[in-house]
Design a protein around this motif. Structure first.
Motif, PDB file in Angstrom:
ATOM      1  N   GLU A   1      -5.892  -4.004  -5.472  1.00 17.45           N
ATOM      2  CA  GLU A   1      -6.466  -4.847  -6.048  1.00 17.45           C
ATOM      3  C   GLU A   1      -7.810  -4.111  -6.574  1.00 17.45           C
ATOM      4  OE1 GLU A   1      -6.544  -7.490  -2.243  1.00 17.45           O
ATOM      5  OE2 GLU A   1      -4.340  -7.844  -3.753  1.00 17.45           O
TER       6      GLU A   1
ATOM      7  N   LYS B   1      -6.865  -1.976  -1.676  1.00 17.72           N
ATOM      8  CA  LYS B   1      -5.527  -3.233  -1.478  1.00 17.72           C
ATOM      9  C   LYS B   1      -5.274  -2.927  -2.123  1.00 17.72           C
ATOM     10  CE  LYS B   1      -8.219  -4.505   2.883  1.00 17.72           C
ATOM     11  NZ  LYS B   1      -8.396  -3.314   3.702  1.00 17.72           N
TER      12      LYS B   1
ATOM     13  N   ARG C   1      -1.574  -4.942  -3.373  1.00 13.95           N
ATOM     14  CA  ARG C   1      -0.134  -6.544  -3.450  1.00 13.95           C
ATOM     15  C   ARG C   1       1.027  -5.322  -3.205  1.00 13.95           C
ATOM     16  NH1 ARG C   1      -1.552 -11.055  -3.099  1.00 13.95           N
ATOM     17  NH2 ARG C   1      -3.533 -11.569  -3.027  1.00 13.95           N
TER      18      ARG C   1
ATOM     19  N   SER D   1       4.878  -7.645  -4.047  1.00 11.49           N
ATOM     20  CA  SER D   1       5.609  -7.862  -4.784  1.00 11.49           C
ATOM     21  C   SER D   1       6.917  -7.887  -4.917  1.00 11.49           C
ATOM     22  CB  SER D   1       4.963  -8.901  -5.971  1.00 11.49           C
ATOM     23  OG  SER D   1       5.077  -7.938  -7.301  1.00 11.49           O
TER      24      SER D   1
ATOM     25  N   SER E   1       1.593  -2.926   5.014  1.00 16.80           N
ATOM     26  CA  SER E   1       2.152  -3.732   4.229  1.00 16.80           C
ATOM     27  C   SER E   1       2.618  -4.343   5.114  1.00 16.80           C
ATOM     28  CB  SER E   1       2.646  -3.078   3.008  1.00 16.80           C
ATOM     29  OG  SER E   1       1.778  -1.647   2.574  1.00 16.80           O
TER      30      SER E   1
END
Length: 179
Positions: free
Chosen positions: A64, A41, A43, A45, A117
């Motif tokens: 991740e 995965k 992430r 931000s 995403s």
């Protein structure tokens, strides 16, 4: 030339030229993908600038990571050992023999297939990374995401035509709103 350059040194020697030529004439190189749900995965931000709140944010991608499954001592996606085993079982029927010590894999977001995403949602909220039917994030209503990022997941197969169809739909519906 790229295949020749990747060969072990002893096959590049002049004395091995005949064997190397025969090998390269029978060589098949495969490129495969795991589906997004079986891959690491990522992430995403966004850091908004307090000094310039109307500008696009600074985007950071963080993997991740992989699970504890290992191949040749390296952590890999959990599905990969099973995929390798299936390839080996199919080899005699296909007359394609995998050279698994030369197999390479990449980390998350290091592929040509990535997405999921910013998936479409019926009611996207500003606290999540979801988009509406037109690929818009809640904060930016004039920016439309029209690639694989708006799918809920990404298949391991080719999905270019699906992305194109969805992009066309988004463009058509967005144009109808402005008409």
């Amino acid at each position: 030339q790229a295949y020749y350059d990747a060969l072990p040194g002893f096959l590049k020697h002049r004395a091995a030229a005949f064997a190397t030529d025969r090998l390269l004439s029978r060589l098949t190189v495969g490129l495969g993908y795991l589906p997004s749900w079986a891959s690491p995965k990522i992430r995403v931000s966004a850091q908004l600038s307090a000094a310039a709140p109307d500008e696009l944010p600074q985007i950071t991608l963080t993997s991740e990571g992989f699970s504890e499954a290992k191949v040749r001592g390296k952590c890999v996606p959990p599905m990969l050992p099973d995929v390798i085993s299936r390839i080996r079982r199919a080899a005699p029927y296909l007359d394609l023999w995998p050279v698994t010590p030369r197999m390479l894999w990449s980390g998350g977001a290091k592929s040509y297939h990535f997405g999921g995403s910013f998936p479409h949602a019926n009611e996207p909220d500003s606290g999540s990374a979801t988009t509406d039917r037109l690929g818009r994030l809640a904060r930016w209503d004039r920016i439309h995401l029209i690639d694989g990022s708006v799918f809920p997941n990404v298949p391991a197969t080719t999905f270019t035509l699906t992305v194109m169809a969805n992009s066309h739909r988004i463009a058509r519906e967005a144009m109808q709103l402005t008409a």
